[in-house]
Design a protein around this motif. Structure first.
Motif, PDB file in Angstrom:
ATOM      1  N   ASP A   1      77.722   7.706 -51.032  1.00  0.00           N
ATOM      2  CA  ASP A   1      76.636   7.631 -50.055  1.00  0.00           C
ATOM      3  C   ASP A   1      75.358   8.244 -50.614  1.00  0.00           C
ATOM      4  OD1 ASP A   1      78.304   6.451 -48.148  1.00  0.00           O
ATOM      5  OD2 ASP A   1      78.907   8.393 -47.333  1.00  0.00           O
ATOM      6  N   ILE A   2      75.487   9.428 -51.208  1.00  0.00           N
ATOM      7  CA  ILE A   2      74.311  10.101 -51.753  1.00  0.00           C
ATOM      8  C   ILE A   2      73.672   9.249 -52.840  1.00  0.00           C
ATOM      9  CG2 ILE A   2      73.446  12.188 -52.884  1.00  0.00           C
ATOM     10  CD1 ILE A   2      75.929  13.627 -51.678  1.00  0.00           C
ATOM     11  N   GLU A   3      74.501   8.706 -53.725  1.00  0.00           N
ATOM     12  CA  GLU A   3      73.983   7.852 -54.804  1.00  0.00           C
ATOM     13  C   GLU A   3      73.275   6.625 -54.250  1.00  0.00           C
ATOM     14  OE1 GLU A   3      77.332   8.932 -58.233  1.00  0.00           O
ATOM     15  OE2 GLU A   3      77.606   7.196 -56.907  1.00  0.00           O
ATOM     16  N   MET A   4      73.836   6.024 -53.191  1.00  0.00           N
ATOM     17  CA  MET A   4      73.221   4.828 -52.602  1.00  0.00           C
ATOM     18  C   MET A   4      71.914   5.167 -51.891  1.00  0.00           C
ATOM     19  SD  MET A   4      74.930   2.119 -53.390  1.00  0.00           S
ATOM     20  CE  MET A   4      74.451   0.917 -52.161  1.00  0.00           C
ATOM     21  N   PHE A   5      71.898   6.286 -51.184  1.00  0.00           N
ATOM     22  CA  PHE A   5      70.660   6.696 -50.525  1.00  0.00           C
ATOM     23  C   PHE A   5      69.554   6.939 -51.547  1.00  0.00           C
ATOM     24  CE2 PHE A   5      73.270   8.371 -46.764  1.00  0.00           C
ATOM     25  CZ  PHE A   5      72.877   7.335 -45.920  1.00  0.00           C
ATOM     26  N   VAL A   6      69.896   7.609 -52.634  1.00  0.00           N
ATOM     27  CA  VAL A   6      68.905   7.861 -53.689  1.00  0.00           C
ATOM     28  C   VAL A   6      68.430   6.538 -54.285  1.00  0.00           C
ATOM     29  CG1 VAL A   6      68.545   8.864 -55.981  1.00  0.00           C
ATOM     30  CG2 VAL A   6      69.740  10.181 -54.217  1.00  0.00           C
ATOM     31  N   ARG A   7      69.347   5.605 -54.505  1.00  0.00           N
ATOM     32  CA  ARG A   7      68.980   4.305 -55.072  1.00  0.00           C
ATOM     33  C   ARG A   7      67.999   3.571 -54.159  1.00  0.00           C
ATOM     34  NH1 ARG A   7      73.921   0.499 -56.532  1.00  0.00           N
ATOM     35  NH2 ARG A   7      74.449   2.440 -57.624  1.00  0.00           N
TER      36      ARG A   7
ATOM     37  N   THR B   1      73.632  17.743 -57.370  1.00  0.00           N
ATOM     38  CA  THR B   1      74.209  19.039 -57.716  1.00  0.00           C
ATOM     39  C   THR B   1      75.722  18.882 -57.908  1.00  0.00           C
ATOM     40  OG1 THR B   1      74.448  19.549 -55.367  1.00  0.00           O
ATOM     41  CG2 THR B   1      72.436  20.349 -56.479  1.00  0.00           C
ATOM     42  N   PRO B   2      76.383  19.897 -58.460  1.00  0.00           N
ATOM     43  CA  PRO B   2      77.836  19.775 -58.696  1.00  0.00           C
ATOM     44  C   PRO B   2      78.638  19.431 -57.443  1.00  0.00           C
ATOM     45  CG  PRO B   2      76.976  21.624 -59.948  1.00  0.00           C
ATOM     46  CD  PRO B   2      75.839  21.125 -59.096  1.00  0.00           C
ATOM     47  N   SER B   3      78.336  20.048 -56.322  1.00  0.00           N
ATOM     48  CA  SER B   3      79.126  19.754 -55.118  1.00  0.00           C
ATOM     49  C   SER B   3      78.960  18.302 -54.699  1.00  0.00           C
ATOM     50  CB  SER B   3      78.723  20.684 -53.973  1.00  0.00           C
ATOM     51  OG  SER B   3      77.373  20.473 -53.573  1.00  0.00           O
ATOM     52  N   ALA B   4      77.763  17.745 -54.873  1.00  0.00           N
ATOM     53  CA  ALA B   4      77.532  16.348 -54.527  1.00  0.00           C
ATOM     54  C   ALA B   4      78.274  15.417 -55.483  1.00  0.00           C
ATOM     55  CB  ALA B   4      76.033  16.043 -54.542  1.00  0.00           C
ATOM     56  N   ARG B   5      78.245  15.742 -56.768  1.00  0.00           N
ATOM     57  CA  ARG B   5      78.911  14.899 -57.767  1.00  0.00           C
ATOM     58  C   ARG B   5      80.432  14.953 -57.625  1.00  0.00           C
ATOM     59  NH1 ARG B   5      76.165  12.901 -62.005  1.00  0.00           N
ATOM     60  NH2 ARG B   5      73.964  13.475 -62.197  1.00  0.00           N
TER      61      ARG B   5
ATOM     62  N   THR C   1      80.508  24.671 -45.452  1.00  0.00           N
ATOM     63  CA  THR C   1      81.231  24.693 -46.726  1.00  0.00           C
ATOM     64  C   THR C   1      81.860  23.348 -47.063  1.00  0.00           C
ATOM     65  OG1 THR C   1      83.318  25.440 -45.704  1.00  0.00           O
ATOM     66  CG2 THR C   1      81.775  27.146 -46.445  1.00  0.00           C
ATOM     67  N   ARG C   2      82.036  22.456 -46.059  1.00  0.00           N
ATOM     68  CA  ARG C   2      82.631  21.145 -46.326  1.00  0.00           C
ATOM     69  C   ARG C   2      81.558  20.057 -46.410  1.00  0.00           C
ATOM     70  NH1 ARG C   2      85.436  19.004 -48.172  1.00  0.00           N
ATOM     71  NH2 ARG C   2      86.839  17.787 -46.859  1.00  0.00           N
ATOM     72  N   ASP C   3      80.365  20.469 -46.766  1.00  0.00           N
ATOM     73  CA  ASP C   3      79.242  19.559 -46.939  1.00  0.00           C
ATOM     74  C   ASP C   3      79.129  19.201 -48.414  1.00  0.00           C
ATOM     75  OD1 ASP C   3      76.720  18.296 -47.073  1.00  0.00           O
ATOM     76  OD2 ASP C   3      75.883  19.598 -45.531  1.00  0.00           O
ATOM     77  N   ALA C   4      79.009  17.914 -48.709  1.00  0.00           N
ATOM     78  CA  ALA C   4      78.824  17.501 -50.099  1.00  0.00           C
ATOM     79  C   ALA C   4      77.573  18.129 -50.713  1.00  0.00           C
ATOM     80  CB  ALA C   4      78.742  15.979 -50.188  1.00  0.00           C
ATOM     81  N   LEU C   5      76.622  18.519 -49.881  1.00  0.00           N
ATOM     82  CA  LEU C   5      75.353  19.077 -50.358  1.00  0.00           C
ATOM     83  C   LEU C   5      75.312  20.607 -50.279  1.00  0.00           C
ATOM     84  CD1 LEU C   5      72.911  16.490 -48.715  1.00  0.00           C
ATOM     85  CD2 LEU C   5      73.646  16.576 -51.109  1.00  0.00           C
TER      86      LEU C   5
END
Length: 319
Positions: free
Chosen positions: A222-228, A205-209, A261-265
């Motif tokens: 981190d999110i990208e690596m976890f997904v990978r 999502t936009p906040s994650a990107r 509110t300070r969560d990347a997700l």
């Protein structure tokens, strides 16, 4: 008809950030300044996190917990049980950790609290982790655990009032499990879904990107690596079984979405709560000012309020 999703946008105003939440965030950033999340083999990362060398403190294991094994598609699955003498319901917990790290017993104290405050039995699932066991093995284990609970709850716990939930990847797996039970088995047995800081769109999502490199528990890399790791053998990030934000959400149980509110997700919860409600389901959305990713793992006023809200939600779902 379900009520519209509402939340106070003032939570996003920095002026409303609790001082203790800001102090927690500053301490995390200082602690994480020298922490390279991906600088060691995954086995070493798991060991370091268990010892409390990552962003979260070391876990405290409950003397009240019992471990049992059930059969799953990929072999035995360990379930960790903590229960009162007469449960009002059963909470199926799916732990977080990016589908890659974490274990069921790392959440013993949080589940003990839920047992004592909501009067429910808690079952946490040690599902298989990526990259050794990539998609769909983790979701398969969660599906198997949910089906076991549907079959066994009344006999083992004396109640068939069921709630599902988890944090981060555990919230994602909870949504996926609900969809699998509905679509593969024609079952809608859960009376509530407690979804904290979930990741519901693995395309990001936009906040994650846009979160960037700041090491406030979880950042974009981190999110990208976890997904990978999770999708090591491939998978369509637009598939509802991988990104439940893309699913037909009709017939889902009442859900409580909580996030800081300070969560990347943060966008994942904002978007998923809106889609949940637009499908005709009950959805409550609670947004906590300055809360970091899975802020309920740290002491503070946000945590006190959020955990009390979760206690009430689970108790009311099992009433």
């Amino acid at each position: 008809m379900a009520s519209p999703v509402q939340f106070d946008p003032a939570a996003f105003d920095p002026a409303n950030a609790p001082a203790d939440a800001l102090a927690v965030n500053a301490a995390i950033l200082k602690r994480m300044a020298s922490w390279d999340t991906w600088g060691a083999p995954i086995e070493e990362i798991r060991k370091l996190r268990r010892e409390g060398n990552g962003p979260f403190p070391p876990p405290v294991v409950s003397a009240r917990a019992e471990a049992i094994e059930i059969d799953g598609k990929h072999g035995p699955i360990t379930l960790r049980l903590i229960a009162p003498s007469r449960p009002k319901g059963v909470y199926l917990h799916l732990h977080g950790g990016g589908w890659t790290v974490g274990t069921a017993d790392m959440h013993d104290m949080a589940l003990e609290r839920l047992v004592d405050r909501a009067g429910v039995a808690c079952i946490s699932v040690d599902y298989r982790l990526a990259p050794e066991h990539p998609y769909p093995q983790g979701p398969d284990d969660c599906e198997s655990a949910a089906l076991w609970l549907v079959r066994e709850a009344k006999r083992r716990f004396g109640t068939d009032r069921l709630v599902i939930g988890g944090e981060s990847a555990g919230a994602h797996l909870s949504a996926v499990t609900l969809l699998r039970l509905r679509d593969r088995h024609g079952l809608t047995p859960f009376r509530g879904a407690n979804l904290h800081a979930g990741c519901y769109d693995l395309a990001l999502t936009p906040s994650a990107r846009r979160f960037g490199a700041e090491k406030l528990i979880l950042n974009t890399r981190d999110i990208e690596m976890f997904v990978r790791h999770f999708l090591l053998h491939g998978g369509d990030v637009r598939s509802p079984d991988i990104s439940p934000l893309h699913a037909d959400l009709k017939g889902m149980p009442p859900a409580l979405f909580t996030v800081g509110t300070r969560d990347a997700l943060v966008d994942d919860s904002l978007f998923m709560a809106a889609r949940w409600a637009s499908a005709g389901n009950s959805a409550s959305l609670e947004v906590y000012p300055a809360g970091c990713h899975v802020f309920i793992g740290f002491p503070g006023s946000n945590t006190d309020k959020c955990l009390a809200r979760i206690d009430r939600f689970v108790a009311e779902a099992c009433a």
